[in-house]
Structures are given as structure tokens and as C-alpha cells.
Design an enzyme around this catalytic site. Sequence first.
Site, PDB file in Angstrom:
ATOM      1  N   ALA A  22       0.334   2.916   2.926  1.00  0.00           N
ATOM      2  CA  ALA A  22       0.189   3.543   1.425  1.00  0.00           C
ATOM      3  C   ALA A  22      -0.052   2.791   0.356  1.00  0.00           C
ATOM      4  O   ALA A  22      -0.555   3.199  -0.718  1.00  0.00           O
ATOM      5  CB  ALA A  22       1.316   4.654   1.330  1.00  0.00           C
ATOM      6  N   SER A  24      -1.021  -0.907   0.987  1.00  0.00           N
ATOM      7  CA  SER A  24      -1.879  -1.981   1.375  1.00  0.00           C
ATOM      8  C   SER A  24      -2.272  -1.867   2.693  1.00  0.00           C
ATOM      9  O   SER A  24      -1.776  -0.989   3.542  1.00  0.00           O
ATOM     10  CB  SER A  24      -1.212  -3.524   1.226  1.00  0.00           C
ATOM     11  N   GLY A  25      -3.544  -2.729   2.889  1.00  0.00           N
ATOM     12  CA  GLY A  25      -4.082  -2.599   4.316  1.00  0.00           C
ATOM     13  C   GLY A  25      -4.162  -4.153   4.737  1.00  0.00           C
ATOM     14  O   GLY A  25      -4.369  -5.219   4.075  1.00  0.00           O
ATOM     15  N   ARG A  26      -4.714  -4.211   6.116  1.00  0.00           N
ATOM     16  CA  ARG A  26      -4.818  -5.307   6.690  1.00  0.00           C
ATOM     17  C   ARG A  26      -5.634  -5.247   7.900  1.00  0.00           C
ATOM     18  O   ARG A  26      -5.612  -4.128   8.530  1.00  0.00           O
ATOM     19  CB  ARG A  26      -3.424  -6.175   6.947  1.00  0.00           C
ATOM     20  N   HIS A 251      -0.627   7.210  14.277  1.00  0.00           N
ATOM     21  CA  HIS A 251       0.355   7.098  13.279  1.00  0.00           C
ATOM     22  C   HIS A 251       1.170   5.628  13.267  1.00  0.00           C
ATOM     23  O   HIS A 251       1.603   5.256  14.443  1.00  0.00           O
ATOM     24  CB  HIS A 251       1.215   8.225  13.377  1.00  0.00           C
ATOM     25  N   ASP A 252       1.245   4.987  12.186  1.00  0.00           N
ATOM     26  CA  ASP A 252       1.704   3.382  12.492  1.00  0.00           C
ATOM     27  C   ASP A 252       3.185   3.391  12.775  1.00  0.00           C
ATOM     28  O   ASP A 252       3.449   2.600  13.568  1.00  0.00           O
ATOM     29  CB  ASP A 252       1.794   3.083  11.077  1.00  0.00           C
ATOM     30  N   ASN A 313      13.757  10.610   8.319  1.00  0.00           N
ATOM     31  CA  ASN A 313      13.291   9.568   7.158  1.00  0.00           C
ATOM     32  C   ASN A 313      14.383   9.662   6.252  1.00  0.00           C
ATOM     33  O   ASN A 313      14.688  10.502   5.579  1.00  0.00           O
ATOM     34  CB  ASN A 313      11.937  10.167   6.654  1.00  0.00           C
ATOM     35  N   GLY A 425       9.593  -4.610   8.551  1.00  0.00           N
ATOM     36  CA  GLY A 425      10.126  -5.708   7.496  1.00  0.00           C
ATOM     37  C   GLY A 425      11.475  -5.911   7.178  1.00  0.00           C
ATOM     38  O   GLY A 425      12.253  -6.834   7.018  1.00  0.00           O
TER      39      GLY A 425
END
Length: 497
Positions: A22, A24-26, A251-252, A313, A425
Site C-alpha cells: 500500500a 511501495s512495490g517491488r 493476497h500478500d 489484525n 519486517g
Amino acid sequence: MSGAAAAGPTGPHAVAAIDLGATSGRVMLGVVSRGRIELIGAHRFENRLETREGHLSWDLDALWAEIQHGLSAAHDLALVRGLPGLSSIGVDSWAVDYALIGPDGERVGEVIAYRDDRTDAVADRLAETIPATRQFALTGIAQQPFNTLYQLAADDRLADLPAGTTALLVPDAIGFLLTGERRTELTNASTTGMLAAGEAAWSPEILAAAGVDEGLFAPFIAPGEVLGTVRPELGAHLGIGEVPVIAVGSHDTASAVLAVPAREEDAPVAFISSGTWSLIGLELAAPVATEAAHRAGFTNEGGVDGTVRFLKNVAGMWLVSESIRQWEESGARVDLDDLLAAAAVVPGNRFRIDPTDPQFLTPGRIADRVRDAARPLGEDEFPRTPAELVRCILESLAETYRDELQAACRLARVALPDRLHVVGGGSRNALLNQLTADALGIEVIAGPMEATALGNVAIQSRALGAVPDEPGAIRHLVRASVELAGFTPSSGGQGER
């Protein structure tokens, strides 16, 4: 075109994992060789929110341009390593948001973001037609204002859509841009609030209540199935050729939990996907769609291979990062590692907050809010230093993790597992991992940090035939690919077994 991949490489091969978050991307290159995955960053980029047509929206065109650049870069990296290029591509992203794709392939309007205010009060209005308890019983999904169900119910574009328009969730929309094929990947579909619990089918009752036509959606595709191949003209333009695009856990969190390095004896697997927010729960064989689970705020999301992620969550490192932002805006220079080291040596058990308090959801002066909300456990009035404040946050998070995991086990009617896996992370935060082990009284296994990309790469490799299609094979591959850290409860642990 969809279905299983043909027998794939027996030697080293390279795949591209497109991983969109949401903020950044890679694009990551995954090289699979000798029973291990090596991840190499090919391209990282910003993900921007902009107000367009009166709504807070994602710049999908910018994302698509960056993805194309990343795929070319990943292909070139594979060549440098002596490989013939990319063997496949997989896409994962955040959940719930969608693009409307017209019959001619053009996007209809913008990709409106889940943070947009168009869904304000929609859940309450829909509950007048179909009660929230009934919605949960049908789907197993907690009612969040940003669920796709509520976004579609609020979408005034649907009344005038051209015939043949399809709503594609973000990774499915990227898959369409790559291949021209329209499909709905199941793990992401499960987050919409419209998929029948534990089934590969939409809930007719939910769709009818929201006024949504099932024809708006593309056929389903499961992780490991081939979506199609990169369009010939696109493959030539990028220099990558007509590469297969394989559905992953799009879905990540589904990809991240797939990469939890659990062993068969760990069942049920307890996990935290830890980052800005923390997704804590259990991997189960079937959903827990009881009223007790609904009242407790848990949700049932689809996982790879028919599993269910029964989770909640809760707050994560957001409270620390936002506190650091406040201090830095005041002119202080703050290094996270130094701050955590200082927090590890200050006396503990002096203050507590409720990390789930809604007052902490919005950004802005979080350090002040934490200090004011801190409840003293002894004679001290409030945290006076950044280290004391961070210690308060982390101890409070650890106790929240304990309470929520114990609640998940009670609701699922399983015993507390012997270990908790922390991926993402937050797995690098040794102090929080130790505090969590102490609070729960069980071992915490930290890692891998790059769980989402590893899960994405692993499911592609299995589809290509390079990983055995048998239980535990992907997790065995992950364990062989990463270094893990273990944290055992200290003698003062507070866990309940």
C-alpha cells in the site's frame, strides 16, 4: 488459458515476483537452485495515492509502468547469472481494491482506494438488509468498512457499466495487463466479504443484498494454476518473451503465511505476519465462522491449498514508527536499532497501553498519545524518555499478541501450539520477539523477513515442477533458504499453557 503448468525446469531457474504494497512495490528475482531460493531485488518503487474524480485512488498506470521496468530488470539479472531469462511471473498485492475493466480491455474510471471515504456508513446500511452476524456466518469475514462488498455497494459507476465489464482485484488487474486473461484468484477473493466461507463460490445472498451481479466477476483461479502467457507484443517490448504468468497467493498475506517455515509437527501453525500492522492467528483446515469468533473480531481468509487463515489484525510497529516520525519532526535524530537497544536495557513492566485503542489508528503525534494513555504499573507517572515509551509499546504489543493468540486457540478449539512463527519486517525486532516469547510462554521463531516474496516464488516453482507437489515441500524449501532466529521464554515468562 488456465490450468497446471507443464513439467518445468529440473535445474536452476529464475522467476519474477511482483509484490505490491500500500506504500511501495517491488519486483524481485527468485533464483531456485539446489533446493534453495535466493531473492534478488530487481526494482523498487513508490505506490502513490492521489485524489482523482473526487476519490482517493491508486495510480495504476504508474504502477504498471514501474512493473514493466522491473520485469525487464529481473530478466536482465537472470541473464547475468547465466540463466535463460524468466521461467514465470507471479503477482501479489494488498487486498479488497479493484479495477473495472470494460469489454474492450480499457479501464473504466480509477482504482479507488480502501482509504477513500465513500464507504462511510455503508456497512451499517447493508446490515439493515442482511445483519452483520448473518454476513459473518456466510463468509467468515469480519466486517471492515473497506471490504470490497461495501466498496461495490457504494460504487455509483456500476449502474452504467458497459456489458461485459469485469471487476478485477488489483493483482488480477495486473495479470490482465500482462496476459489479457480475466480471472479472480481465490485467496484475494476470500477477503472481499462476498465469497462463501470455505468455498470457491460467491454467496448469492450477500450479492443480492448488495445489489451486485455475479456476472461482474471473472472465473476463479487457484494458486499454482497458469493464468496465461505474457502478450506477444508486450513480451517483445520488455525483452522477456512470452513468459507464463502463474497465479500465486495473490493476497500478500496468503503468500507470506505459505512461507512460514513450520514443520508438520507444528500443526496448527501459529503465526504473526508482522510489519506496520500485525496479522496474528492460526492456519486451519476449515473456517471458524461462529458468532463467538465474530464477536471477538476474527476473520477467516483463504490460504494456499485450501487452508484458512483464522486471524485478527492488530497494531504493530506503526506505533513505534509514528513516534519516531514525531521526534524527527521535532528535530531529533533517531536510529531505530539504537532506540530498540536502549529500550532493551531500561527497566520493564512500568507502563501499559491498549495498542488496539482506536485513538492510535490515525497518524499525528503518536508519541504524545502513547505517553498520555500509558497506565502506570508502579510509582512512575508516565514514560519520560523515548526508550521508556518504546519499551511500553513493545511490552503492550507482546501482551496483545498473547491475548489474541490464546483467544484464537479457544475459538478454534485447539491447544496453544508449542511455537509461534513471526514473519515479515517485524521478525527483525529481537526485543519484541523475546517479549512475545515471555508473554506467551512458548518459543518464537523469527523469519523470514521476505516471506511474501518467498511464498510468491515458491508457488511458481511448484507449478513449474521444480518443487514436489506434496505437503510440507514448500516450507521445507523455505527453511533451506533462510536463517531463522529462535527466542525461548525467559524465567519470568507470563505465558499460560
